[in-house]
Design an enzyme around this catalytic site. Structure first.
Site, PDB file in Angstrom:
ATOM      1  N   GLY A  52       0.814  -1.214   0.000  1.00  0.00           N
ATOM      2  CA  GLY A  52       0.000   0.000   0.000  1.00  0.00           C
ATOM      3  C   GLY A  52       0.843   1.258   0.000  1.00  0.00           C
ATOM      4  CD  GLU A  53       2.156   1.378   3.768  1.00  0.00           C
ATOM      5  OE1 GLU A  53       1.096   1.637   4.367  1.00  0.00           O
ATOM      6  OE2 GLU A  53       2.494   0.198   3.464  1.00  0.00           O
ATOM      7  CG  PHE A  54       5.413   0.070  -4.332  1.00  0.00           C
ATOM      8  CD1 PHE A  54       6.760   0.240  -4.566  1.00  0.00           C
ATOM      9  CD2 PHE A  54       4.560  -0.110  -5.424  1.00  0.00           C
ATOM     10  CE1 PHE A  54       7.262   0.227  -5.872  1.00  0.00           C
ATOM     11  CE2 PHE A  54       5.048  -0.112  -6.727  1.00  0.00           C
ATOM     12  CZ  PHE A  54       6.400   0.052  -6.938  1.00  0.00           C
TER      13      PHE A  54
END
Length: 413
Positions: A52-54
């Site tokens: 998700g952070e990627f």
């Protein structure tokens, strides 16, 4: 400091024990033990907690790649769910698991990749890595950062955590509240730039990928997509197909292990439910001339049994349910919102600015039980005017919040 180091050792021991019977924990251990970090010079280092952070930091990653085509880009992940899916991304020259945050590991890793700058997305504050970067005068940036009053940074016992924050060169924050919280503890090197996820999902919505078989499965009918669901979500959602026979349903569970998929299958009508892998492989539904045979009209429910399709899948949908709200927190609502889908989710959404804001403009809906779920779905399904207004609101909300990438890159240049 001593307690921090002891805590990390205990965390490693717990993961190690879990690795004997948990695949994700096993990947966490073996991935770190088996990797060899290549020596580089003047790289640009991006760190992401997970997948998700990627996706959240991807607009900055792509912009930096375009701005510095000759630089080596290194990506690290904390979680296997990010590493295993993006380990071969063409956006990086090297992708690694972030070694455990010890002084020795931090020195060894940073010595190897020699970063010119380090960019962390949203959170992940590691004492030894931040200390090592500070010692070497490596600029360290936080993008799409967000803070809440209950976090340890703002407690009387959070001295070490506040020290970690002092090593950050600049914070690019999602909201004014986060900036004010940092100012309250003496940190002023911060800019409210917004959330880069808006840029990512908006770009994705402008050029969605075509997914084989989905248009034929939909077959011109309305489609309800349940994304990133967990068992607690599915217990409620699997009651919907019987209530709305004119609709099609897609379930994209967060975990796709065989046991999880079978449990979901057992909650749905067997004669009208199929896995996506079976849909595209089974000769009865085989794709011909870019479409599927007419037998797809028999199907009403599809289970996505792979990872990586969901952000494009929403392009086919009409209403979305976002899972995780009966656990630690909801997953990404913006991927669906960018396509104009009204979004429904469980009660644990308070940590997510966009969920609170969607509720405030009546474009997102939180439910706590089956009756509430049926109530809001019924309104969206039967009241066309209400649906159209909601769809317009949710899409406009995303469009109005794009632009964080431009603000951040203007300063990083």
């Amino acid at each position: 400091m001593l307690l921090y180091n002891i805590g990390l050792r205990f965390y490693y021991i717990i993961i190690y024990i879990a690795s004997f019977f948990n695949q994700k924990a096993s990947l966490w251990i073996t991935g770190r033990n088996n990797q060899t970090v290549a020596c580089l010079n003047n790289s640009i280092w991006f760190h992401f907690a997970s997948l998700g952070e990627f996706e959240q930091g991807r607009p900055i990653l792509e912009a930096m790649r375009a701005l510095h085509p000759g630089k080596k880009i290194v990506i690290t992940f904390f979680s296997p769910s990010g590493y295993e899916i993006r380990k071969n991304t063409p956006l990086a020259d090297a992708v690694y698991y972030l070694p455990l945050d010890t002084a020795k590991n931090a020195h060894k890793f940073i010595e190897a990749i020699q970063p010119q700058m380090a960019i962390f997305t949203k959170y992940e504050y590691w004492y030894h890595y931040f200390t090592e970067a500070h010692k070497r005068q490596i600029p360290l940036y936080i993008i799409s950062g967000v803070f809440r009053p209950k976090q340890v940074f703002f407690k009387w016992y959070g001295c070490l955590n506040r020290k970690i924050l002092s090593f950050v060169t600049h914070f690019f924050l999602q909201d004014e509240q986060s900036k004010q919280l940092l100012q309250n503890i003496g940190i002023t090197n911060a800019t409210v730039s917004g959330d880069t996820r808006f840029d990512r999902v908006w770009a994705n919505a402008q050029q969605p990928k075509e997914i084989p078989g989905i248009a034929a499965f939909k077959n011109g009918q309305k489609l309800f997509i349940a994304g990133s669901t967990w068992p607690q979500d599915e217990t409620l959602l699997t009651t919907l197909p019987a209530l709305y026979p004119d609709w099609k349903f897609i379930f994209a569970p967060h975990e796709i292990g065989e046991e999880k998929i079978n449990n979901l299958l057992n909650l749905l009508p067997k004669d009208s439910t199929l896995r996506y892998s079976e849909l595209i492989q089974n000769s009865k539904f085989k794709i011909q001339n870019g479409d599927l045979r007419p037998h797809t009209s028999e199907l009403r429910t599809l289970i996505i049994d792979n990872i990586g399709m969901l952000s494009s899948l929403y392009a086919y949908g009409d209403i979305a349910y976002i899972g995780g709200g009966f656990g630690v927190g909801i997953h990404n609502t913006l991927e669906a919102a960018a396509f104009g889908l009204p979004v429904i989710f469980g009660p644990n959404y308070q940590k997510f600015n966009e969920a609170r804001e969607l509720i405030s403009i009546k474009a997102g809906f939180s439910i706590t039980n089956e009756a509430q779920l049926k109530g809001i779905v019924d309104i969206l399904v039967t009241d066309e005017a209400f649906y159209n207004i909601t769809s317009k609101k949710v899409r406009e909300y995303v469009e109005e919040n794009i632009g964080a990438t431009e603000i951040i890159m203007r300063m990083l240049r």
